[in-house]
Design an enzyme around this catalytic site. Structure first.
Site, PDB file in Angstrom:
ATOM      1  N   ARG A  26    -122.541 -32.877  31.574  1.00 17.03           N
ATOM      2  CA  ARG A  26    -123.529 -32.263  31.008  1.00 17.03           C
ATOM      3  C   ARG A  26    -123.121 -32.189  29.559  1.00 17.03           C
ATOM      4  O   ARG A  26    -122.177 -31.531  29.178  1.00 17.03           O
ATOM      5  CB  ARG A  26    -123.963 -31.041  31.604  1.00 17.03           C
ATOM      6  CG  ARG A  26    -124.729 -30.304  30.770  1.00 17.03           C
ATOM      7  CD  ARG A  26    -125.242 -28.954  31.548  1.00 17.03           C
ATOM      8  NE  ARG A  26    -125.856 -29.075  32.510  1.00 17.03           N
ATOM      9  CZ  ARG A  26    -126.013 -28.031  33.497  1.00 17.03           C
ATOM     10  NH1 ARG A  26    -125.025 -27.050  33.498  1.00 17.03           N
ATOM     11  NH2 ARG A  26    -126.509 -28.416  34.667  1.00 17.03           N
ATOM     12  N   SER A  58    -132.089 -30.274  40.062  1.00 19.15           N
ATOM     13  CA  SER A  58    -132.126 -28.940  39.800  1.00 19.15           C
ATOM     14  C   SER A  58    -133.375 -28.248  40.294  1.00 19.15           C
ATOM     15  O   SER A  58    -134.512 -28.620  39.724  1.00 19.15           O
ATOM     16  CB  SER A  58    -131.774 -28.583  38.717  1.00 19.15           C
ATOM     17  OG  SER A  58    -130.483 -28.748  38.093  1.00 19.15           O
ATOM     18  N   LYS A  89    -125.001 -23.462  30.687  1.00 21.71           N
ATOM     19  CA  LYS A  89    -126.250 -23.633  30.503  1.00 21.71           C
ATOM     20  C   LYS A  89    -127.335 -22.525  30.459  1.00 21.71           C
ATOM     21  O   LYS A  89    -127.539 -21.892  31.665  1.00 21.71           O
ATOM     22  CB  LYS A  89    -126.645 -24.647  31.858  1.00 21.71           C
ATOM     23  CG  LYS A  89    -128.014 -25.202  31.651  1.00 21.71           C
ATOM     24  CD  LYS A  89    -128.223 -26.014  32.600  1.00 21.71           C
ATOM     25  CE  LYS A  89    -129.710 -26.781  32.564  1.00 21.71           C
ATOM     26  NZ  LYS A  89    -130.368 -27.375  33.609  1.00 21.71           N
TER      27      LYS A  89
END
Ligand code: NI
Lengths: 185, 185
Positions: free
Chosen positions: A19, A87, A116
């Protein structure tokens, strides 16, 4: 740490989810190519977060999409043969993802995470409820470490996603080698 | 404004290049889908900036890549049948893009622009040199408006890209209708 990672592996799915939100496409591509070499060598699936273009460009094993990313149906249309994870932070999202053909759901963040900050927090009870309600694998994502892994695995989930464990380290290769040794035990 | 847009059209390529750096993938997708309806209706090519995933998801006519985006060769491999344009700011970059199979080069920013502050500035002489040195179309991008369009078109280029003309307006549909009327003249 050794025991924790072992437990995670014994629990099921192990994957590296890459990510990057704040770098250019070129930089994300180059980072992904370096990580792909490692994951290929160690036979760990590489799942690209959000960016289907990067997943295609590096031939990642799959794509992980959040609720602000491409819709599941579009992602499946464009990636018929790759793993797609979604998610979710509620039971409704989990059931919808399953219905739309997701290969797994990532539930999180179960604990707060430095990687995150915008992720919804999900309680361990919510995680357990989702696990009991869907048939596809449930992977816990976010903030999981050696001190809380046991609690998470106790919910019967299929695995945990390693998001920052490799990337937070400066020397990716050494870290991957170390993980590899742990995994072999 | 009418005359300026007309001159741009008479000059050659006219396209809408959609660029969004600071929104989620989902928002960029939804914006692109709305713009796509308009560009399809008015037969103007829609070129997605940077994001090959969005270009695929909305079936855009093409992809425009900058020097920090996917490499040209990778983009062509993944989009064999779409238009691919490459941003260049030097003659060397223009020649390389042509050699790697770019369908056009976008040279800019010829003038400073509010939509892409990190773009290199390119002089009108540099623009002219690039135009004389490549055989693929040369499109000027960035900061072109009614007051400087004539200067740019005088360099013999093939067109100008409309980047912010539509997007800076609140009512996309009305703006597109207005542009359409201008284009018909
Ligand atoms: Ni090995």
């Amino acid at each position: 740490m050794a025991q924790s990672v072992e437990q995670a592996i014994q629990g099921g799915v192990t994957l590296v989810q890459l990510r990057e939100k704040s770098v250019s496409t070129r930089e994300f591509l180059e980072l992904s190519l370096r990580v792909k070499e490692i994951t290929t060598h160690y036979h760990i699936p590489l799942i690209t977060n959000d960016r289907l273009d990067i997943a295609l460009a590096v031939d990642a094993d799959g794509l992980h999409i959040g609720q602000d990313d491409l819709p599941m149906i579009k992602a499946r249309e464009l990636l018929p043969n790759k793993i797609i994870g979604v998610s979710v932070s509620t039971l409704a999202e989990a059931l919808l993802a399953q219905q739309q053909g997701a290969d797994y759901v990532g539930v999180g963040a179960v604990f707060s995470t430095p990687t995150k900050t915008d992720a919804a927090e999900v309680s361990l009870d919510q995680l357990e409820l989702i696990k009991k309600s869907v048939t596809i694998p449930v992977v816990a994502i976010g903030g999981i470490n050696e001190s809380n892994l046991r609690q998470v695995m106790a919910k019967g989930i299929d695995g945990v996603a390693v998001v920052s464990a490799i990337l937070a380290k400066e020397n990716i290769l050494d870290t991957a080698r170390h993980l590899h040794e742990l995994l072999k035990k």
